[in-house]
Design a protein around this motif. Structure first.
Motif, PDB file in Angstrom:
ATOM      1  N   LYS A  25       0.835  -1.202   0.000  1.00 32.55           N
ATOM      2  CA  LYS A  25       0.000   0.000   0.000  1.00 32.55           C
ATOM      3  C   LYS A  25       0.867   1.248   0.000  1.00 32.55           C
ATOM      4  CE  LYS A  25      -3.583  -2.268   2.695  1.00 32.55           C
ATOM      5  NZ  LYS A  25      -4.313  -2.275   3.953  1.00 32.55           N
ATOM      6  N   GLN A  26       0.321   2.300  -0.579  1.00 33.13           N
ATOM      7  CA  GLN A  26       1.008   3.591  -0.548  1.00 33.13           C
ATOM      8  C   GLN A  26       0.799   4.216   0.821  1.00 33.13           C
ATOM      9  OE1 GLN A  26       0.156   6.103  -3.907  1.00 33.13           O
ATOM     10  NE2 GLN A  26       0.830   7.934  -2.834  1.00 33.13           N
ATOM     11  N   GLY A  27       1.820   4.875   1.339  1.00 35.62           N
ATOM     12  CA  GLY A  27       1.706   5.544   2.630  1.00 35.62           C
ATOM     13  C   GLY A  27       3.040   5.604   3.332  1.00 35.62           C
ATOM     14  N   GLY A  28       3.012   6.074   4.579  1.00 39.70           N
ATOM     15  CA  GLY A  28       4.220   6.195   5.377  1.00 39.70           C
ATOM     16  C   GLY A  28       4.575   4.880   6.044  1.00 39.70           C
ATOM     17  N   CYS A  29       5.733   4.839   6.668  1.00 33.97           N
ATOM     18  CA  CYS A  29       6.230   3.626   7.318  1.00 33.97           C
ATOM     19  C   CYS A  29       5.800   3.587   8.783  1.00 33.97           C
ATOM     20  CB  CYS A  29       7.754   3.577   7.268  1.00 33.97           C
ATOM     21  SG  CYS A  29       8.443   3.495   5.602  1.00 33.97           S
ATOM     22  N   ALA A  30       5.330   2.438   9.233  1.00 34.18           N
ATOM     23  CA  ALA A  30       5.037   2.204  10.648  1.00 34.18           C
ATOM     24  C   ALA A  30       6.130   1.279  11.171  1.00 34.18           C
ATOM     25  CB  ALA A  30       3.667   1.560  10.820  1.00 34.18           C
ATOM     26  N   ILE A  31       6.736   1.663  12.270  1.00 37.23           N
ATOM     27  CA  ILE A  31       7.883   0.948  12.822  1.00 37.23           C
ATOM     28  C   ILE A  31       7.437  -0.024  13.903  1.00 37.23           C
ATOM     29  CG2 ILE A  31      10.149   1.283  13.911  1.00 37.23           C
ATOM     30  CD1 ILE A  31       9.813   2.524  11.097  1.00 37.23           C
ATOM     31  N   LYS A  32       8.066  -1.200  13.941  1.00 38.36           N
ATOM     32  CA  LYS A  32       7.812  -2.164  15.010  1.00 38.36           C
ATOM     33  C   LYS A  32       8.441  -1.614  16.283  1.00 38.36           C
ATOM     34  CE  LYS A  32       8.050  -6.223  12.049  1.00 38.36           C
ATOM     35  NZ  LYS A  32       8.790  -7.438  11.705  1.00 38.36           N
ATOM     36  N   GLY A  33       7.654  -1.524  17.367  1.00 32.80           N
ATOM     37  CA  GLY A  33       8.194  -1.027  18.638  1.00 32.80           C
ATOM     38  C   GLY A  33       8.896   0.302  18.457  1.00 32.80           C
ATOM     39  N   ALA A  34       8.205   1.262  17.882  1.00 30.14           N
ATOM     40  CA  ALA A  34       8.801   2.541  17.486  1.00 30.14           C
ATOM     41  C   ALA A  34       9.602   3.188  18.602  1.00 30.14           C
ATOM     42  CB  ALA A  34       7.710   3.492  17.014  1.00 30.14           C
ATOM     43  N   VAL A  66       7.985  11.349   1.361  1.00 30.95           N
ATOM     44  CA  VAL A  66       6.698  12.051   1.425  1.00 30.95           C
ATOM     45  C   VAL A  66       6.839  13.414   0.757  1.00 30.95           C
ATOM     46  CG1 VAL A  66       4.949  13.008   2.985  1.00 30.95           C
ATOM     47  CG2 VAL A  66       6.147  10.914   3.607  1.00 30.95           C
ATOM     48  N   GLN A  67       5.810  13.774   0.002  1.00 24.63           N
ATOM     49  CA  GLN A  67       5.731  15.121  -0.566  1.00 24.63           C
ATOM     50  C   GLN A  67       4.516  15.790   0.063  1.00 24.63           C
ATOM     51  OE1 GLN A  67       5.009  15.277  -4.788  1.00 24.63           O
ATOM     52  NE2 GLN A  67       5.913  17.312  -4.947  1.00 24.63           N
ATOM     53  N   VAL A  68       4.735  16.962   0.651  1.00 27.85           N
ATOM     54  CA  VAL A  68       3.650  17.681   1.311  1.00 27.85           C
ATOM     55  C   VAL A  68       3.580  19.110   0.777  1.00 27.85           C
ATOM     56  CG1 VAL A  68       3.712  16.331   3.438  1.00 27.85           C
ATOM     57  CG2 VAL A  68       5.104  18.369   3.256  1.00 27.85           C
ATOM     58  N   SER A  69       2.425  19.703   0.948  1.00 28.09           N
ATOM     59  CA  SER A  69       2.243  21.095   0.568  1.00 28.09           C
ATOM     60  C   SER A  69       2.953  21.959   1.604  1.00 28.09           C
ATOM     61  CB  SER A  69       0.753  21.431   0.521  1.00 28.09           C
ATOM     62  OG  SER A  69       0.585  22.815   0.360  1.00 28.09           O
ATOM     63  N   GLU A  70       3.740  22.904   1.135  1.00 29.82           N
ATOM     64  CA  GLU A  70       4.477  23.773   2.052  1.00 29.82           C
ATOM     65  C   GLU A  70       3.538  24.636   2.885  1.00 29.82           C
ATOM     66  OE1 GLU A  70       8.784  25.873   1.778  1.00 29.82           O
ATOM     67  OE2 GLU A  70       7.384  26.333   0.184  1.00 29.82           O
ATOM     68  N   SER A  71       2.335  24.888   2.391  1.00 28.58           N
ATOM     69  CA  SER A  71       1.396  25.728   3.141  1.00 28.58           C
ATOM     70  C   SER A  71       0.961  25.062   4.443  1.00 28.58           C
ATOM     71  CB  SER A  71       0.180  26.067   2.279  1.00 28.58           C
ATOM     72  OG  SER A  71      -0.511  24.893   1.932  1.00 28.58           O
ATOM     73  N   ARG A  72       1.116  23.737   4.557  1.00 24.29           N
ATOM     74  CA  ARG A  72       0.795  23.053   5.813  1.00 24.29           C
ATOM     75  C   ARG A  72       1.807  23.408   6.902  1.00 24.29           C
ATOM     76  NH1 ARG A  72      -2.187  18.438   6.578  1.00 24.29           N
ATOM     77  NH2 ARG A  72      -0.547  17.762   7.985  1.00 24.29           N
ATOM     78  N   LEU A  96      -0.967   8.603   5.269  1.00 26.60           N
ATOM     79  CA  LEU A  96      -0.513   9.866   5.854  1.00 26.60           C
ATOM     80  C   LEU A  96      -1.441  10.970   5.357  1.00 26.60           C
ATOM     81  CD1 LEU A  96       3.381   9.689   5.587  1.00 26.60           C
ATOM     82  CD2 LEU A  96       1.968   9.336   7.593  1.00 26.60           C
ATOM     83  N   PRO A  97      -2.517  11.265   6.099  1.00 23.17           N
ATOM     84  CA  PRO A  97      -3.461  12.292   5.662  1.00 23.17           C
ATOM     85  C   PRO A  97      -2.750  13.634   5.463  1.00 23.17           C
ATOM     86  CG  PRO A  97      -4.315  11.098   7.559  1.00 23.17           C
ATOM     87  CD  PRO A  97      -2.889  10.681   7.379  1.00 23.17           C
ATOM     88  N   GLY A  98      -3.121  14.320   4.427  1.00 23.00           N
ATOM     89  CA  GLY A  98      -2.548  15.635   4.157  1.00 23.00           C
ATOM     90  C   GLY A  98      -1.313  15.585   3.272  1.00 23.00           C
ATOM     91  N   PHE A 101       1.889  12.848  -1.621  1.00 26.92           N
ATOM     92  CA  PHE A 101       2.456  11.595  -2.106  1.00 26.92           C
ATOM     93  C   PHE A 101       3.252  11.005  -0.958  1.00 26.92           C
ATOM     94  CE2 PHE A 101       6.157   9.455  -4.056  1.00 26.92           C
ATOM     95  CZ  PHE A 101       5.499   8.524  -4.841  1.00 26.92           C
ATOM     96  N   ALA A 102       3.075   9.721  -0.695  1.00 35.19           N
ATOM     97  CA  ALA A 102       3.833   9.066   0.381  1.00 35.19           C
ATOM     98  C   ALA A 102       4.057   7.612   0.019  1.00 35.19           C
ATOM     99  CB  ALA A 102       3.087   9.166   1.706  1.00 35.19           C
ATOM    100  N   VAL A 103       5.314   7.174   0.127  1.00 37.35           N
ATOM    101  CA  VAL A 103       5.650   5.771  -0.109  1.00 37.35           C
ATOM    102  C   VAL A 103       6.586   5.284   0.984  1.00 37.35           C
ATOM    103  CG1 VAL A 103       5.330   5.756  -2.621  1.00 37.35           C
ATOM    104  CG2 VAL A 103       7.544   6.403  -1.668  1.00 37.35           C
ATOM    105  N   CYS A 104       6.523   3.992   1.229  1.00 39.41           N
ATOM    106  CA  CYS A 104       7.392   3.341   2.204  1.00 39.41           C
ATOM    107  C   CYS A 104       7.967   2.105   1.533  1.00 39.41           C
ATOM    108  CB  CYS A 104       6.578   2.948   3.440  1.00 39.41           C
ATOM    109  SG  CYS A 104       7.513   1.989   4.648  1.00 39.41           S
ATOM    110  N   PHE A 105       9.273   1.922   1.633  1.00 41.75           N
ATOM    111  CA  PHE A 105       9.913   0.733   1.072  1.00 41.75           C
ATOM    112  C   PHE A 105      10.851   0.127   2.105  1.00 41.75           C
ATOM    113  CE2 PHE A 105       8.657   2.807  -2.851  1.00 41.75           C
ATOM    114  CZ  PHE A 105       8.176   1.737  -3.585  1.00 41.75           C
ATOM    115  N   VAL A 106      10.808  -1.205   2.166  1.00 43.79           N
ATOM    116  CA  VAL A 106      11.673  -1.973   3.062  1.00 43.79           C
ATOM    117  C   VAL A 106      12.827  -2.509   2.232  1.00 43.79           C
ATOM    118  CG1 VAL A 106      11.795  -4.012   4.545  1.00 43.79           C
ATOM    119  CG2 VAL A 106       9.739  -2.603   4.526  1.00 43.79           C
TER     120      VAL A 106
END
Length: 159
Positions: A25-34, A66-72, A96-98, A101-106
């Motif tokens: 899935k497209q999105g940010g990375c979730a870490i095990k035991g962050a 991740v690519q985000v709008s600078e206005s945020r 990652l709402p807002g 573009f967001a990708v996570c690769f292992v």
């Protein structure tokens, strides 16, 4: 952003690394035991540079781009990019709402039946450099200095 000179020829395709999207899935990375700050964060670089940096850092387990709008983040308009080079195991990806573009690769080590004969950088194959030639012989020794003449005889002593 222009990369520093030492990174301009970083291999963009690493034949020893396989990249997988956790959960597909497209999105940010979730870490095990962050753990807090278990990553390096870089701003305003391209995804290919983010991937290359992770590929060549042995401690990197994967990356998030991740690519985000600078206005945020400020009153300015435009977009900014963020690259996270993770050092802890990545469990899955999450939305990652807002983000634009967001990708996570292992990072996984790929098995190769035959090793590559060169490396790919900026779309070109560079041959593996041949061994360095032997060093040149040492310079010849300087000519010996001529022997000193014997000292003059002592003056005769007065009677």
């Amino acid at each position: 952003m222009t990369l520093p000179a030492f990174l301009r020829n970083v291999v963009s395709v690493n034949h020893k690394v396989k990249w997988e999207s956790p959960g597909g899935k497209q999105g940010g990375c979730a870490i095990k035991g962050a753990k807090l700050h278990a990553f390096d964060e870089l701003w305003n670089i391209e995804e290919r540079h983010c991937r290359a940096r992770c590929g060549w850092q042995s401690a990197c387990t994967g990356y998030e781009f991740v690519q985000v709008s600078e206005s945020r983040r400020s009153s300015r308009t435009g977009t900014v990019t963020r690259c996270k080079l993770h050092t802890q195991p990545i469990a899955h990806s999450l939305p990652l709402p807002g983000s634009l573009f967001a990708v996570c690769f292992v990072k996984r080590q790929a098995s190769l039946s035959t090793p590559p004969t060169g490396r790919v950088s900026a779309g070109r194959l560079w041959q593996t450099p041949s061994p360095l030639p032997p060093p040149p012989p040492p310079p010849p020794a300087p000519p010996p200095t001529p022997p000193r003449p014997p000292p003059p005889p002592p003056p005769p002593s007065p009677p």
